[in-house]
Design a protein around this motif. Sequence first.
Motif, short mmCIF file in Angstrom:
data_model
loop_
_atom_site.label_atom_id
_atom_site.label_comp_id
_atom_site.label_asym_id
_atom_site.label_seq_id
_atom_site.Cartn_x
_atom_site.Cartn_y
_atom_site.Cartn_z
N SER A 5 0.82 -1.22 0.00
CA SER A 5 0.00 0.00 0.00
C SER A 5 0.85 1.27 0.00
O SER A 5 0.50 2.25 -0.64
CB SER A 5 -0.95 0.00 1.20
OG SER A 5 -0.23 -0.06 2.41
N ARG A 6 1.97 1.25 0.71
CA ARG A 6 2.83 2.44 0.74
C ARG A 6 3.43 2.76 -0.62
O ARG A 6 3.75 3.90 -0.90
CB ARG A 6 3.94 2.27 1.76
CG ARG A 6 3.45 2.43 3.16
CD ARG A 6 4.59 2.82 4.09
NE ARG A 6 4.07 2.94 5.41
CZ ARG A 6 4.29 2.08 6.38
NH1 ARG A 6 5.06 1.04 6.18
NH2 ARG A 6 3.77 2.25 7.57
N THR A 9 0.90 4.95 -2.61
CA THR A 9 0.73 6.35 -2.24
C THR A 9 1.83 7.17 -2.88
O THR A 9 2.97 6.75 -2.94
CB THR A 9 0.74 6.54 -0.70
OG1 THR A 9 1.94 6.02 -0.18
CG2 THR A 9 -0.44 5.85 -0.06
N SER A 10 1.47 8.25 -3.37
CA SER A 10 2.30 9.21 -4.10
C SER A 10 2.62 8.79 -5.53
O SER A 10 3.40 9.45 -6.19
CB SER A 10 3.59 9.57 -3.34
OG SER A 10 4.52 8.52 -3.44
N SER A 26 -3.13 9.70 -2.66
CA SER A 26 -2.75 9.92 -1.27
C SER A 26 -3.06 8.71 -0.39
O SER A 26 -2.22 8.27 0.37
CB SER A 26 -3.40 11.18 -0.71
OG SER A 26 -4.79 11.01 -0.60
N GLN A 27 -4.26 8.15 -0.47
CA GLN A 27 -4.59 6.97 0.33
C GLN A 27 -5.72 6.19 -0.32
O GLN A 27 -6.47 6.72 -1.13
CB GLN A 27 -4.94 7.33 1.77
CG GLN A 27 -6.27 8.00 1.96
CD GLN A 27 -6.54 8.32 3.43
OE1 GLN A 27 -5.62 8.44 4.23
NE2 GLN A 27 -7.78 8.46 3.79
N PHE A 40 -9.19 5.50 -4.72
CA PHE A 40 -8.13 6.25 -4.06
C PHE A 40 -8.51 7.72 -3.93
O PHE A 40 -9.13 8.30 -4.83
CB PHE A 40 -6.82 6.15 -4.85
CG PHE A 40 -6.27 4.77 -4.93
CD1 PHE A 40 -5.51 4.25 -3.89
CD2 PHE A 40 -6.54 3.97 -6.02
CE1 PHE A 40 -5.01 2.97 -3.96
CE2 PHE A 40 -6.04 2.68 -6.09
CZ PHE A 40 -5.28 2.18 -5.06
N GLN A 43 -4.07 13.55 -3.78
CA GLN A 43 -3.43 14.62 -3.02
C GLN A 43 -3.89 15.98 -3.56
O GLN A 43 -3.79 16.24 -4.76
CB GLN A 43 -1.91 14.52 -3.13
CG GLN A 43 -1.34 13.32 -2.43
CD GLN A 43 0.16 13.21 -2.61
OE1 GLN A 43 0.81 14.05 -3.22
NE2 GLN A 43 0.72 12.14 -2.06
N GLN A 88 -9.69 2.90 7.42
CA GLN A 88 -8.26 2.83 7.12
C GLN A 88 -7.64 1.74 7.98
O GLN A 88 -7.88 1.69 9.19
CB GLN A 88 -7.58 4.18 7.36
CG GLN A 88 -8.06 5.28 6.43
CD GLN A 88 -7.89 4.94 4.95
OE1 GLN A 88 -6.84 4.47 4.54
NE2 GLN A 88 -8.92 5.17 4.17
#
Length: 169
Positions: A5-6, A9-10, A26-27, A40, A43, A88
């Motif tokens: 998952s990380r 993100t971005s 972002s998440q 998702f 951002q 989350q």
Amino acid sequence: MLIPSRQLTSHSLTSLHTGRSLGAISQAIIDPFKLKVVGFYLQGDSRLLMVDDIREISGSKVALDSEDILAEAEDLLRHQEILDINYQLIGKKAVTRSNEKLGKVDEYVIDSLSWDIAKIHIRQPMWRNLTNGILIVDKQQIVELKENSVVVEDTVIRSPELATQQVSS
């Protein structure tokens, strides 16, 4: 393909229609009833990206057909309950069915074909594991998602009959 998952993100969003960048993820939007990522948050943008609209994930980019597929939250009526819950996983306490504390969810892994959450990584407290190890729990071992915790199967066999039973080959 399994994606942490990380890592998602971005990731930057790119329109295949215009070739321009549309921002970054972002998440995840998680459906706690199916343990699945449905979309998702972006951002600095009020629009959302739904997983059905992703054309391709390559490197650190997510390709979309067009910017027009990004949706406002109020337009996603069938996902409204999930958006309202805003579940989350990261940071939730992880406990066994018998209420043994395991640690906190530090990461989860997504299957990019089905968008199911395939595994969760649980960071154990340092006092419990001197190496500060991570437990990896498969989706099949997850019993229940609660507001503040994730309940997983017990790791210890409690029945002496099951513990001594021999496996036949």
